[in-house]
Scaffold this motif. Structure first.
Motif, PDB file in Angstrom:
ATOM      1  N   ASP A  46       0.834  -1.218   0.000  1.00  0.00           N
ATOM      2  CA  ASP A  46       0.000   0.000   0.000  1.00  0.00           C
ATOM      3  C   ASP A  46       0.860   1.257   0.000  1.00  0.00           C
ATOM      4  OD1 ASP A  46      -2.409  -1.285   0.092  1.00  0.00           O
ATOM      5  OD2 ASP A  46      -2.964  -0.599   2.106  1.00  0.00           O
ATOM      6  N   THR A  47       1.848   1.258   0.887  1.00  0.00           N
ATOM      7  CA  THR A  47       2.696   2.444   1.049  1.00  0.00           C
ATOM      8  C   THR A  47       3.467   2.736  -0.233  1.00  0.00           C
ATOM      9  OG1 THR A  47       2.946   1.837   3.370  1.00  0.00           O
ATOM     10  CG2 THR A  47       4.482   3.479   2.507  1.00  0.00           C
ATOM     11  N   LEU A  48       3.991   1.677  -0.854  1.00  0.00           N
ATOM     12  CA  LEU A  48       4.720   1.865  -2.113  1.00  0.00           C
ATOM     13  C   LEU A  48       3.801   2.448  -3.176  1.00  0.00           C
ATOM     14  CD1 LEU A  48       6.927  -1.358  -2.041  1.00  0.00           C
ATOM     15  CD2 LEU A  48       7.778   0.995  -2.228  1.00  0.00           C
ATOM     16  N   GLU A  49       2.538   2.049  -3.141  1.00  0.00           N
ATOM     17  CA  GLU A  49       1.589   2.587  -4.119  1.00  0.00           C
ATOM     18  C   GLU A  49       1.326   4.067  -3.860  1.00  0.00           C
ATOM     19  OE1 GLU A  49      -1.399  -0.375  -4.993  1.00  0.00           O
ATOM     20  OE2 GLU A  49      -2.824   1.255  -5.442  1.00  0.00           O
ATOM     21  N   VAL A  50       1.110   4.413  -2.592  1.00  0.00           N
ATOM     22  CA  VAL A  50       0.882   5.824  -2.240  1.00  0.00           C
ATOM     23  C   VAL A  50       2.083   6.679  -2.651  1.00  0.00           C
ATOM     24  CG1 VAL A  50       0.709   7.413  -0.266  1.00  0.00           C
ATOM     25  CG2 VAL A  50      -0.740   5.368  -0.351  1.00  0.00           C
ATOM     26  N   LEU A  51       3.276   6.205  -2.351  1.00  0.00           N
ATOM     27  CA  LEU A  51       4.484   6.987  -2.659  1.00  0.00           C
ATOM     28  C   LEU A  51       4.747   7.040  -4.155  1.00  0.00           C
ATOM     29  CD1 LEU A  51       6.876   5.793   0.213  1.00  0.00           C
ATOM     30  CD2 LEU A  51       5.791   8.052  -0.026  1.00  0.00           C
ATOM     31  N   THR A  52       4.465   5.943  -4.847  1.00  0.00           N
ATOM     32  CA  THR A  52       4.669   5.936  -6.303  1.00  0.00           C
ATOM     33  C   THR A  52       3.704   6.899  -6.981  1.00  0.00           C
ATOM     34  OG1 THR A  52       5.447   3.650  -6.206  1.00  0.00           O
ATOM     35  CG2 THR A  52       4.731   4.466  -8.361  1.00  0.00           C
ATOM     36  N   GLN A  53       2.460   6.906  -6.510  1.00  0.00           N
ATOM     37  CA  GLN A  53       1.483   7.857  -7.076  1.00  0.00           C
ATOM     38  C   GLN A  53       1.928   9.299  -6.835  1.00  0.00           C
ATOM     39  OE1 GLN A  53      -2.416   6.897  -5.589  1.00  0.00           O
ATOM     40  NE2 GLN A  53      -2.603   5.080  -6.893  1.00  0.00           N
ATOM     41  N   ALA A  54       2.438   9.574  -5.637  1.00  0.00           N
ATOM     42  CA  ALA A  54       2.903  10.932  -5.339  1.00  0.00           C
ATOM     43  C   ALA A  54       4.078  11.295  -6.248  1.00  0.00           C
ATOM     44  CB  ALA A  54       3.305  11.033  -3.866  1.00  0.00           C
ATOM     45  N   ARG A  55       5.002  10.357  -6.407  1.00  0.00           N
ATOM     46  CA  ARG A  55       6.170  10.601  -7.259  1.00  0.00           C
ATOM     47  C   ARG A  55       5.719  10.859  -8.709  1.00  0.00           C
ATOM     48  NH1 ARG A  55       9.842   6.541  -9.283  1.00  0.00           N
ATOM     49  NH2 ARG A  55       7.894   5.508  -9.869  1.00  0.00           N
ATOM     50  N   ASP A  56       4.804  10.024  -9.179  1.00  0.00           N
ATOM     51  CA  ASP A  56       4.335  10.172 -10.564  1.00  0.00           C
ATOM     52  C   ASP A  56       3.599  11.490 -10.767  1.00  0.00           C
ATOM     53  OD1 ASP A  56       5.467   7.722 -10.979  1.00  0.00           O
ATOM     54  OD2 ASP A  56       3.573   6.612 -11.069  1.00  0.00           O
ATOM     55  N   SER A  57       2.823  11.879  -9.782  1.00  0.00           N
ATOM     56  CA  SER A  57       2.087  13.140  -9.871  1.00  0.00           C
ATOM     57  C   SER A  57       3.048  14.329  -9.859  1.00  0.00           C
ATOM     58  CB  SER A  57       1.090  13.233  -8.702  1.00  0.00           C
ATOM     59  OG  SER A  57       0.621  14.545  -8.561  1.00  0.00           O
ATOM     60  N   LEU A  58       4.072  14.228  -9.016  1.00  0.00           N
ATOM     61  CA  LEU A  58       5.075  15.306  -8.967  1.00  0.00           C
ATOM     62  C   LEU A  58       5.813  15.393 -10.300  1.00  0.00           C
ATOM     63  CD1 LEU A  58       6.449  17.447  -7.166  1.00  0.00           C
ATOM     64  CD2 LEU A  58       8.049  15.681  -6.408  1.00  0.00           C
ATOM     65  N   ARG A  59       6.131  14.226 -10.873  1.00  0.00           N
ATOM     66  CA  ARG A  59       6.867  14.227 -12.135  1.00  0.00           C
ATOM     67  C   ARG A  59       6.002  14.748 -13.284  1.00  0.00           C
ATOM     68  NH1 ARG A  59      10.081   9.138 -12.557  1.00  0.00           N
ATOM     69  NH2 ARG A  59      11.644  10.444 -11.549  1.00  0.00           N
ATOM     70  N   ALA A  60       4.764  14.274 -13.351  1.00  0.00           N
ATOM     71  CA  ALA A  60       3.922  14.591 -14.513  1.00  0.00           C
ATOM     72  C   ALA A  60       3.296  15.974 -14.394  1.00  0.00           C
ATOM     73  CB  ALA A  60       2.833  13.535 -14.659  1.00  0.00           C
ATOM     74  N   ASN A  61       2.865  16.332 -13.177  1.00  0.00           N
ATOM     75  CA  ASN A  61       2.084  17.564 -13.022  1.00  0.00           C
ATOM     76  C   ASN A  61       2.698  18.568 -12.054  1.00  0.00           C
ATOM     77  OD1 ASN A  61       0.076  16.179 -14.608  1.00  0.00           O
ATOM     78  ND2 ASN A  61      -0.515  15.108 -12.717  1.00  0.00           N
ATOM     79  N   GLY A  62       3.847  18.206 -11.488  1.00  0.00           N
ATOM     80  CA  GLY A  62       4.516  19.134 -10.572  1.00  0.00           C
ATOM     81  C   GLY A  62       3.804  19.315  -9.250  1.00  0.00           C
ATOM     82  N   THR A  63       2.912  18.390  -8.901  1.00  0.00           N
ATOM     83  CA  THR A  63       2.139  18.611  -7.677  1.00  0.00           C
ATOM     84  C   THR A  63       2.013  17.345  -6.826  1.00  0.00           C
ATOM     85  OG1 THR A  63       0.058  19.412  -6.761  1.00  0.00           O
ATOM     86  CG2 THR A  63      -0.080  18.137  -8.800  1.00  0.00           C
ATOM     87  N   ILE A  64       1.920  17.549  -5.507  1.00  0.00           N
ATOM     88  CA  ILE A  64       1.645  16.447  -4.584  1.00  0.00           C
ATOM     89  C   ILE A  64       0.382  16.765  -3.775  1.00  0.00           C
ATOM     90  CG2 ILE A  64       3.980  15.481  -4.398  1.00  0.00           C
ATOM     91  CD1 ILE A  64       4.350  17.187  -1.852  1.00  0.00           C
TER      92      ILE A  64
END
Lengths: 296, 296
Positions: free
Chosen positions: B228-246
């Motif tokens: 679960d945690t890896l999924e939450v962190l991966t989503q945050a990382r992907d959002s930061l990379r793609a859209n610059g936001t967390i």
């Protein structure tokens, strides 16, 4: 900042865009107004050292006002990233008297009521030693940090940003994730939570917009660190799944925390701002843990 | 435990396999020996409540001794997982008088010198209400927790283990990862580290073998939470990379931390151990945040 500078004997005056905030400070006897033109004109007239303390998204508007009303003042800031602020300062052609800063201190609260004059006691205060920084403004900014009770960590903007991604922005991201996982366990899990969860999620109490304003401008460095962290955690997960053990993680983590506990500041005593090659010498010293605790 | 029980007026005596540890306790006036046969024979003669406080890997050896020398005593433990201990207790045919326990309190230190009589004041103390738990031993174990200043959280072993994976074992894993990422930044990063890093890595100071002994026996539940945690962190990382936001991470994290801050214990007043359906009623109450602060 205002409380600390006033306590250190500075003739300090301030500005807050919110009249409510300004009034709260005045009620405590501080000289704070909500008229940006007035405060900057006054700063220009007294050759004040201007300290910008706003989140990154507000930087451009503030610098525009500084450029208009007080372009010749020595300028510093306390924003949590340094390279993006330095770039904004260049855009506004305020680079000649600018020296970036970042005191490593704070709480999860905000607003005048959360301020304290001793917040910076013994704190590390990053001060920029990038090419183009001049000795006189550096001295004024560094002296303010020292007078607030901090020690000065000389650092390049880009290296500062990489470092704080590791020790400030990543802690925020992990605290948010930990809080989410705990709350997903419902009242039973939250009721069993003790010190490790409380401490590990403390900074998740910070206002979400402030966390974004801290982390998002440092996306490049934070992405590198997040990639690393995901790798470390994935390896631990895989090792636990395949072999039932997290030996590698626990030993590396314990060694790392020991490095932190054993990490000691040492005082830079042989470099004075303005000396030959002083910037290069301070950059090297800062990289290996050196701090300035005096400018003499 | 020994300090707390003695302070609460119990005639408490103890055992430590290390004579050095036993002697340190005796020097402070406590009745502690390093002869396991002697201590368990004495326990059996006095119908003592036996509290097992060893890491999971040592459980089998201790239970084997208990089975040999004091098989009829009421038995509890303070190990950080409950289902594996309960399974071991069944293997040793000690189930009839066993009631698992887990006080949610501790520091990153260990050994006699790190012990304190008030460690459990106001702590949550998980006590097993699994099928087969009998009312009399439950009362003795729960009363000891209350007398040590804690409140009793009634919980099924397997639900306890899932909950502590979230609020105790995950904090350990994230603290180790954060410490590693910080130390990878060298003296500069460690020198800039302040409260968020210090708090977020505190439990990484725990001895690596103890962290393993806490986390590894709970691998199944911890793996789910790590996924679960890896999924939450991966989503945050992907959002930061793609859209610059967390944004999503910071808002969910803040909401979660608010849930934790707002989570209040409520007192179970209408169930007495031994009542009709008392186990089921306590299980339900514990799931929704209920605790026992009295058995009357």
């Amino acid at each position: 900042m205002l409380r600390a500078a006033a306590a250190a004997g500075y003739e300090a005056f301030g500005y807050n865009r919110s009249e409510v905030g300004a009034k709260a400070a005045r009620m405590d006897g501080y000289d704070v107004i909500s008229d940006v033109e007035a405060v900057l004109t006054r700063a220009a007239g007294r050759d004040a050292l201007i300290v910008v303390g706003v989140p990154m998204p507000a930087i451009d508007a503030v610098l525009s006002d500084v450029k208009t009303f007080a372009p010749d003042c020595v300028l510093t800031d306390v924003v949590s990233v340094k390279a993006p602020v330095a770039a904004a300062v260049q855009r506004h052609e305020l680079g000649a008297r600018y020296v970036g800063g970042h005191p490593m201190a704070g709480t999860s609260e905000s607003g005048w009521a959360a301020s304290a004059p001793d917040l910076f006691k013994n704190a590390a205060w990053a001060v920029s030693v990038d090419p183009g920084v001049h000795a006189d403004p550096f001295r004024r900014v560094a002296q303010l940090a020292l007078d607030c009770g901090a020690v000065v960590v000389p650092v390049l903007a880009v290296e500062h940003d990489r470092a704080v991604a590791r020790i400030s922005h990543l802690p925020h991201v992990l605290a948010e994730a930990l809080a989410i996982e705990g709350a997903n366990g419902g009242p039973l899990a939250l009721g069993l939570a003790a010190g490790s969860f409380r401490d590990g999620t403390r900074v998740a109490a910070t206002a979400p917009d402030l966390v974004r304003a801290i982390c998002e401008p440092n996306a490049t460095a934070l992405l590198d660190v997040l990639d690393d962290t995901l790798e470390v955690l994935t390896q631990a997960r895989d090792s636990l799944r395949a072999n039932g053990t997290i030996t590698e993680l626990t030993e590396a983590g314990h060694d790392a925390r020991t490095d932190y506990d054993d990490n000691e500041r040492w005082f830079i005593t042989d470099v004075r701002p303005g000396d030959h090659n002083w910037l290069t010498k301070l950059i090297d010293a800062g990289r290996s843990g050196g701090v300035l605790n005096s400018l003499d």
